[in-house]
Write a protein that holds these residues in place. Structure first.
Motif, PDB file in Angstrom:
ATOM      1  N   ALA B  64     -73.846  30.251  41.150  1.00 32.07           N
ATOM      2  CA  ALA B  64     -73.874  29.639  42.480  1.00 32.07           C
ATOM      3  C   ALA B  64     -75.284  29.634  43.067  1.00 32.07           C
ATOM      4  N   GLU B  65     -76.023  30.707  42.825  1.00 30.57           N
ATOM      5  CA  GLU B  65     -77.369  30.767  43.396  1.00 30.57           C
ATOM      6  C   GLU B  65     -78.304  29.776  42.720  1.00 30.57           C
ATOM      7  N   ASP B  66     -78.104  29.558  41.428  1.00 30.52           N
ATOM      8  CA  ASP B  66     -78.903  28.534  40.738  1.00 30.52           C
ATOM      9  C   ASP B  66     -78.666  27.166  41.363  1.00 30.52           C
ATOM     10  N   ILE B  67     -77.409  26.909  41.689  1.00 33.65           N
ATOM     11  CA  ILE B  67     -77.069  25.605  42.265  1.00 33.65           C
ATOM     12  C   ILE B  67     -77.708  25.449  43.649  1.00 33.65           C
ATOM     13  N   VAL B  68     -77.674  26.526  44.446  1.00 34.08           N
ATOM     14  CA  VAL B  68     -78.357  26.477  45.746  1.00 34.08           C
ATOM     15  C   VAL B  68     -79.832  26.130  45.545  1.00 34.08           C
ATOM     16  N   ARG B  69     -80.448  26.797  44.578  1.00 30.35           N
ATOM     17  CA  ARG B  69     -81.875  26.540  44.337  1.00 30.35           C
ATOM     18  C   ARG B  69     -82.111  25.093  43.906  1.00 30.35           C
TER      19      ARG B  69
END
Lengths: 381, 381
Positions: B64-69
């Protein structure tokens, strides 16, 4: 069970359950810790009378902070909105808007999930504007806004609005900023009757006490009611119920007798020490508070008691015979918890703000007050 | 392209694009970092179904954090007002004013440039008073204020007011504090139809879900719609659409099937882990949030999803075939991003305020939440 608690909270090696730990309670360690607690201002609750389901003579008793730790629910990811408490304040009129806000926001800051206010239409936009956290219902009416011929139908409408929500609430706080408009108080009398029919606990303060003192039948015999009188409100209550004057020399016995005379409601008499009785047991909470007497602290207390009463009720229902507390009355336990947290928060706020302390400062200290007693990161007992 | 990202963000040596970096993904360094992410509560999204334009079986997936980035737009001096998002919340009535405020201010705090609220005339001054940051339009009407014979013309007026602005919005949030007044909901149904005609994404929460559950045609087949049900709202949706009960044992499959049955809308089922599906893929976000369940967190989520959905749409349109994300559905990506930021913010707020955490504390943590994942000082990916 006890050993688990001891291990989980190193501050509590002296904790004891009357049924299984008298040896531990009699140990030198226990006595030394108990002495330290006393020395640092912790309160020791006294059980003066024993009765069915209440503390028995000769038991080693829990202090107020122990009770807070016992009844505060554990936090975990599986819980959902509302389980930690859904509180409603009945109060707020054209004249008073701060008091219901103080009571309602205090409930949230202690850990309730939802906090509502039912107030008059005039008071609503102001109370809403204090905080987006509250759900404010502009449903009450005052006489100046209602023609005599419409009173019946408007009373029905007010009750219908409250009834839509009533079953969802874990506790009502009745009175902060309510005012004394006769028509409004008639509606609130009906709300109390409906709450009682639905077995929903009530905490009565401020103008709610004015109403109840004049209509004792509203609460007589309702063991889920807590009355939280200050000096003057207590005086009126004593005059009305006991037809006598306040007896400061034996205050605890008078509070005990007063509560018994109103059929076992719980009375929390605010003062240097808060005295709490349901007519069966009598306890005092004397945690050091604040010498500041800024208005609004009673409102914090009423919201605080509402939350702890809800939690105590959940705790007793869930633990049943396994409860580590001898006292089984959630109204008494909630009063002790509410009083302890409020007094500790007042002390924290005063240490920061001194003479400049106002009620909002105490509300901002409620979280630290609870955290100091019962850290959220661990099960408390 | 990948190497550039690796160099620019030292936290992300393990990032991979399914088409060109399987070797990197299989490296010991990648596996160790992935393990650490799991250990510290980061979520791993699971692709259960593959389909056209969606993740393929066997790919190494982004968390999920990769997608936010990936979807958070770079900040630079050449951008102008509105490019980072113009969000509108449709909600706010006489009874509820906090919820639309929470949703709208959250959108701003995450990084949208403009945030509007369309509410009733009664709610408007209160919502305006919460914050001067919001643009609040007092255009909605409730039944008590409208005569039957005027309903048609008033509906037209409401729609004309909304239509003046509609094309400027990147996403609508429909439902926070909307209430359930039938006339108001009829107007909102029309607003949804207009938004859909204009291909404007919608995030539906709260009373908007009550409306949509009873009128599924409003969203059926609209792939730019996200529904964000909580436990009770999800239960009603399952009963209405699937004519069955909630299946907690195989929750992901049920969410997948439910989304498919509503024609590919995205469902974000809130819970211990948030489960997200568009009927084609199903993902979960389980970043550690907060055990506090104070009301209003769903409103933050809806505003948050609206921003990330807008950003995901921009990202996909701008990157086209060069997108490093296999998933091409902005509704799914926006739901993942919104969920991740909200949960992380709740965790930060709880670590500071513990049991005293209220929704405003979480909103104040949104900035840090995003900054921790995707520092503003550098391009994120």
């Amino acid at each position: 069970m006890l050993m688990k608690h001891v291990i989980m909270n190193s501050q509590l090696p002296f904790l004891c359950c009357a049924n299984n730990c008298m040896l531990l309670a009699s140990s030198p360690l226990f006595r030394r810790q108990r002495f330290l607690i006393r020395s640092f201002g912790g309160s020791i609750d006294h059980c003066r009378n024993s009765g069915s389901g209440k503390m028995q003579s000769g038991q080693v008793l829990f202090d107020a902070e122990d009770i807070v730790r016992a009844i505060t629910p554990a936090l975990d990811q599986s819980r959902h909105k509302g389980q930690a408490g859904n509180i409603a304040v009945i109060g707020g009129c054209r004249e008073y808007t701060g008091a219901p806000y103080f009571a309602a926001i205090s409930a949230l800051k202690i850990g309730a999930d939802l906090s509502h206010v039912f107030c008059t239409k005039d008071a609503s936009p102001v109370i809403k504007s204090y905080s987006p956290e509250l759900i404010v219902h502009p449903v009450l009416e005052e006489s100046y806004n209602v023609r005599d011929e419409d009173k019946k139908i408007i009373t029905s409408k007010v009750l219908a609005e409250v009834d839509k929500w009533l079953e969802r609430f874990d506790c009502l706080v009745i009175g902060p900023g309510l005012g004394r408009d006769p028509f409004l108080l008639d509606c609130v009398s009906e709300i109390i009757r409906h709450a009682r029919q639905s077995n929903i606990p009530i905490v009565v303060d401020g103008d709610g006490l004015f109403l109840v003192t004049n209509h004792l039948e509203l609460v007589r015999g309702y063991d889920l009611a807590v009355l939280t009188p200050n000096v003057n409100e207590y005086k009126r209550l004593v005059q009305k119920v006991l037809n006598s004057e306040v007896n400061d020399k034996d205050a605890t016995q008078q509070v005990l007798f007063l509560a018994k005379q109103i059929g076992g409601v719980t009375i929390l008499k605010k003062g240097k020490s808060d005295i709490i009785s349901d007519g069966d047991t009598v306890k005092s909470v004397s945690i050091y508070g604040s010498p500041r007497r800024c208005g609004g602290q009673g409102d914090i207390l009423s919201g605080s008691v509402a939350v702890f009463l809800s939690w105590a009720r959940q705790y007793i229902e869930a633990s049943g015979q396994d409860s580590i507390l001898s006292c089984k009355n959630p109204a008494v336990l909630g009063s002790i918890g509410g009083s302890a947290i409020m007094r500790k928060a007042a002390s924290i706020a005063f240490s920061n703000k001194k003479r400049s302390t106002v009620t909002s400062d105490i509300i901002e200290s409620l979280g630290k007050s609870l955290e100091d007693i019962c850290p959220a990161g661990s099960s408390c007992l």
